[in-house]
Design a protein around this motif. Structure first.
Motif, PDB file in Angstrom:
ATOM      1  N   ILE A 624      67.885  -2.418  75.114  1.00  0.00           N
ATOM      2  CA  ILE A 624      67.368  -2.373  73.739  1.00  0.00           C
ATOM      3  C   ILE A 624      66.918  -3.767  73.309  1.00  0.00           C
ATOM      4  O   ILE A 624      65.826  -3.952  72.748  1.00  0.00           O
ATOM      5  N   GLU A 628      63.154  -4.918  72.136  1.00  0.00           N
ATOM      6  CA  GLU A 628      62.934  -5.375  70.761  1.00  0.00           C
ATOM      7  C   GLU A 628      62.604  -6.857  70.701  1.00  0.00           C
ATOM      8  O   GLU A 628      61.866  -7.295  69.821  1.00  0.00           O
ATOM      9  N   ASN A 629      63.141  -7.647  71.613  1.00  0.00           N
ATOM     10  CA  ASN A 629      62.821  -9.079  71.625  1.00  0.00           C
ATOM     11  C   ASN A 629      61.355  -9.320  71.919  1.00  0.00           C
ATOM     12  O   ASN A 629      60.775 -10.305  71.464  1.00  0.00           O
ATOM     13  N   LYS A 631      59.051  -7.546  70.811  1.00  0.00           N
ATOM     14  CA  LYS A 631      58.303  -7.237  69.582  1.00  0.00           C
ATOM     15  C   LYS A 631      58.391  -8.385  68.584  1.00  0.00           C
ATOM     16  O   LYS A 631      57.378  -8.908  68.128  1.00  0.00           O
ATOM     17  N   HIS A 635      66.582 -12.010  68.915  1.00  0.00           N
ATOM     18  CA  HIS A 635      67.553 -11.592  67.904  1.00  0.00           C
ATOM     19  C   HIS A 635      68.923 -12.133  68.301  1.00  0.00           C
ATOM     20  O   HIS A 635      69.829 -11.378  68.650  1.00  0.00           O
ATOM     21  N   ASN A 696      67.602   0.796  65.505  1.00  0.00           N
ATOM     22  CA  ASN A 696      66.288   0.500  64.928  1.00  0.00           C
ATOM     23  C   ASN A 696      66.139   1.235  63.596  1.00  0.00           C
ATOM     24  O   ASN A 696      65.361   2.189  63.454  1.00  0.00           O
ATOM     25  N   ARG A 703      68.102  -3.455  60.772  1.00  0.00           N
ATOM     26  CA  ARG A 703      67.718  -3.442  62.188  1.00  0.00           C
ATOM     27  C   ARG A 703      67.983  -4.789  62.837  1.00  0.00           C
ATOM     28  O   ARG A 703      68.575  -4.871  63.925  1.00  0.00           O
ATOM     29  N   ARG A 704      67.547  -5.889  62.173  1.00  0.00           N
ATOM     30  CA  ARG A 704      67.725  -7.219  62.745  1.00  0.00           C
ATOM     31  C   ARG A 704      69.207  -7.549  62.903  1.00  0.00           C
ATOM     32  O   ARG A 704      69.636  -8.108  63.920  1.00  0.00           O
ATOM     33  N   LEU A 707      70.668  -5.651  65.850  1.00  0.00           N
ATOM     34  CA  LEU A 707      70.257  -6.249  67.124  1.00  0.00           C
ATOM     35  C   LEU A 707      71.055  -7.519  67.404  1.00  0.00           C
ATOM     36  O   LEU A 707      71.428  -7.799  68.550  1.00  0.00           O
TER      37      LEU A 707
END
Length: 728
Positions: A624, A628-629, A631, A635, A696, A703-704, A707
């Motif tokens: 995950i 996400e990183n 994007k 984090h 997410n 969300r942040r 993460l």
């Protein structure tokens, strides 16, 4: 399916070459006859023959081929050239689109024809380590080749080793071979199959199978020894060699004169083994017995009396020579041999054995306190460890290096621990050899192997691929085994740094002196003006303070090599080498005992349901984060407690914080099992988090923060091991 049997019959082949030659023959046959061979051939070998037998198809049809030719309307010259190349006529061409196409039908390959075509070049290019030519032929073989047996499906396949005008004295493959030279004579006999081949040879006093010859020898010698209440000193290499020297083994026992029984048993065994290929016998309590075993290649008519008497006479002469060196060497102290080592080159770039001895003396003294040894004794043992290399006995029998040094040290009144270290410092010599355990011996052995690694790495002679001319892999495995089996808590990087420093300093000094000599010569020849420079710009520094980073980098290079050898060893033992890599990735540790203890604790934890699920959760969290990183990451900031709104994420955050502290304390105390138990407690809150929380979330702040929470989870686990390196 047809059976192929090939035998190359010659004069006596050196025993050490037979097995490899038979394997090479099988491999070459499988490659050359690939269209028809259905399985790898079986090798057979003996003193006068190498052979191979395997099944193959009688014939096979190759698939047809399609060759695209010139375009339609191409010049006639292009079309004619294409046809000449493929040996075809214009009528064979077909139009396909905008091109001419030639379709070649498949061919039927007959086994006998393929053998007759492929075997001559195969034999002419056979990869013997050493070969010879005889007569007027240019054909080369290990010893003069006398017959070629080639049988396919019960019938001979004739072919000649012809090459231009050379017919190799008319040698033609046929269906004949010969038995024992003495017991059966030189009359050939016909062979139609492998069964007929082995049976026919046995009738003519030849055991075709090397393994069976070994068994007959081993069982025969053991039976003769047991009848006298003795046992055979195990020697697998000698057994295989003798099996390659005889076709019809007949074991016999001889007697050693009592006058020689005061010689060291290792000396007698080496003399008998190296010079005469005799087997040594001993009493059940380990004492050398006044008997030896030999293996005759004929059936003696007198029960072996004449053969035994002749070999006893030869052995007396050999042992008399050994006694000469034994008595001569003991007339002086072991230390008196040391000056001679200054004239013995160890390596062109690493100086003499004398220089190496001085490095070993220093390094052993530094290692001694870490292994519980007396530094003075360790230094003394290291000083004398190589002295026997200059003795007459070791000059005659290099296999006895270290062994004779121990005897000479004891005879000279050295401390028994010093003598033991001298005798043991080459060990382990192989996987089955025991490692030294006495502290002084451990210190000297480690010094010897670490200096060996440091020296050759310093001059760029590290192993590459399968090449290891200086046995550095064996030295590295020896270091690892000594540390593991003795449970030594050593800081390997520090020891390697101390081993590397004097070598690199000496090399730097040599380069500096070489540069000075070059400048002085140039000045004398008028190529440069002025006086001799006292400082050479760009010359290597030999100051320890300014070169510490260079030394440490070289030490790390050697340590990486040791770590790789450790992984190889663990893989051979069936252990989880990936777990060791994971632990090392989290906290590089040069204490191998601690590294392995931590790895063992992690392996135990991962073997439990909690550990397996926690590993899966880590990989899920890492995946995950990776996505996400890309994007909007990274984090990796701190988790904001005010943004923890769901119960499962609050519980996970609290569990991660508590576990990180508990794990850190346990690791500091080297309570690795305790650290893993603390880590395993994360399983429940992690499961609850993934079951009840959407990472997410639509709210970007939630969300942040979630993460970041996953990042903190991964970081807590990565403090124990780089979990990404764990397989599965």
């Amino acid at each position: 399916m047809p059976e192929l049997l090939i035998e190359l019959f010659s004069e006596e082949i050196p025993a050490r070459m037979q097995a490899r030659a038979a394997e090479d023959l099988c491999a070459l046959l499988q490659k050359s006859l690939a269209p028809l061979m259905t399985a790898a051939p079986r090798p057979l070998f003996g003193p006068r023959r190498i052979a191979a037998c395997g099944a193959m198809a009688a014939r096979a049809e190759t698939p047809g081929k399609e060759e695209r030719g010139p375009r339609l309307g191409a010049p006639d010259a292009a079309v004619e050239g294409f046809l000449r190349k493929h040996g075809a006529t214009r009528e064979a061409l077909e139009q396909e689109g905008q091109f001419w196409v030639l379709r070649k039908p498949g061919q039927v390959i007959e086994a006998a024809a393929l053998i007759a075509e492929r075997l001559p070049p195969l034999l002419r290019g056979f990869p013997w380590p050493k070969s010879m030519r005889w007569g007027t032929s240019d054909f080369a073989w290990v010893r003069p080749l006398q017959r070629i047996l080639c049988i396919l499906d019960g019938r001979p396949v004739p072919f000649a080793l012809a090459h231009g005008e050379d017919a190799v004295h008319g040698l033609l493959a046929a269906g004949l071979t010969e038995g024992h030279r003495v017991l059966a004579g030189t009359e050939p006999f016909a062979v139609s199959s492998l069964a007929a081949y082995t049976a026919g040879l046995r009738e003519r006093f030849v055991i075709a199978e090397a393994g069976e010859r070994e068994r007959i020898i081993a069982e025969g010698i053991e039976r003769l020894a047991a009848a006298e209440g003795l046992e055979v000193v195990p020697d697998r290499g000698l057994l295989a060699e003798v099996a390659g020297l005889v076709e019809w083994p007949v074991p016999l026992l001889g007697r050693i004169d009592d006058a020689f029984m005061d010689l060291p048993p290792e000396l007698m065994r080496t003399t008998m083994r190296v010079n005469q290929r005799y087997f040594a016998l001993r009493h059940p309590d380990g004492r050398a017995a006044p008997r030896f075993a030999i293996v005759s290649n004929i059936i003696p008519g007198d029960g072996g009396a004449a053969i035994v008497a002749g070999n006893e006479r030869v052995l007396r002469a050999r042992l008399s020579d050994a006694r000469f060196f034994w008595d001569l060497d003991r007339k002086q102290k072991l230390e008196s041999f040391l000056p001679k080592l200054d004239a013995v080159v160890f390596h062109a770039k690493l100086g003499t054995q004398g220089e190496r001895v001085r490095r070993l003396e220093r390094l052993a003294g530094l290692i001694a306190p870490a292994v519980g040894a007396d530094p003075a004794l360790a230094g003394r043992a290291a000083r004398l460890a190589k002295a026997d290399l200059a003795s007459g006995m070791v000059g005659e029998f290099p296999e006895l290096q270290g062994v004779m040094g121990r005897y000479y040290a004891l005879a000279g009144g050295e401390d028994p621990r010093v003598a033991e270290a001298i005798g043991a410092h080459y060990r382990p010599l192989g996987p089955g050899d025991a490692v030294p355990a006495e502290p002084v011996a451990v210190a000297v052995t480690l010094a010897d192997k670490l200096d060996q690694l440091a020296g050759f790495f310093a001059v760029g002679e590290r192993p590459t691929g399968s090449g290891d001319p200086f046995a550095l892999r064996r030295a590295a495995l020896g270091v690892i085994r000594i540390i593991r089996e003795n449970g030594l808590r050593l800081r390997l990087l520090q020891l390697l740094d101390k081993a590397v420093a004097p070598i690199l300093e000496t090399l730097a000094l040599a380069e500096t002196e070489k540069a000075r000599e070059t400048l002085e010569e140039a000045r004398k020849r008028g190529l440069i003006g002025g006086s001799m420079l006292t400082v050479i710009p760009g010359s290597p520094s030999i100051s320890r303070g300014t070169s510490s980073e260079t030394y440490l980098a070289k030490a790390w290079d050697i340590f990486d090599f040791l770590a790789e050898r450790l992984r190889v060893q663990l893989r051979a033992e069936g252990a989880r080498h990936d777990i060791v890599a994971a632990v090392f990735g989290a906290a590089p540790d040069d204490d191998l005992v601690r590294l392995l203890a931590r790895s063992d604790a992690l392996a135990r934890m991962l073997a439990t349901p909690d550990g397996a699920n926690l590993l899966a959760a880590y990989k899920r969290a890492a995946n995950i984060l990776r996505i996400e990183n890309r994007k909007d990451g990274p984090h990796d900031g701190p988790v904001e407690a005010v943004r923890l709104v769901a119960g499962p994420e609050k519980a996970l955050a609290a569990a991660v914080a508590t576990t990180r502290e508990a794990v850190a304390a346990a690791l500091a105390a080297e309570d690795f099992l305790g650290a893993m138990e603390h880590l395993a407690t994360l399983r429940a809150p992690v499961d609850a988090f993934f079951d009840g929380v959407v990472v997410n979330d639509a709210d970007p702040e939630l969300r942040r923060n979630r993460l970041r929470l996953l990042h903190s989870l991964c970081a807590a686990m990565d403090a124990v091991a780089d979990v990404s390196k764990i397989e599965g």
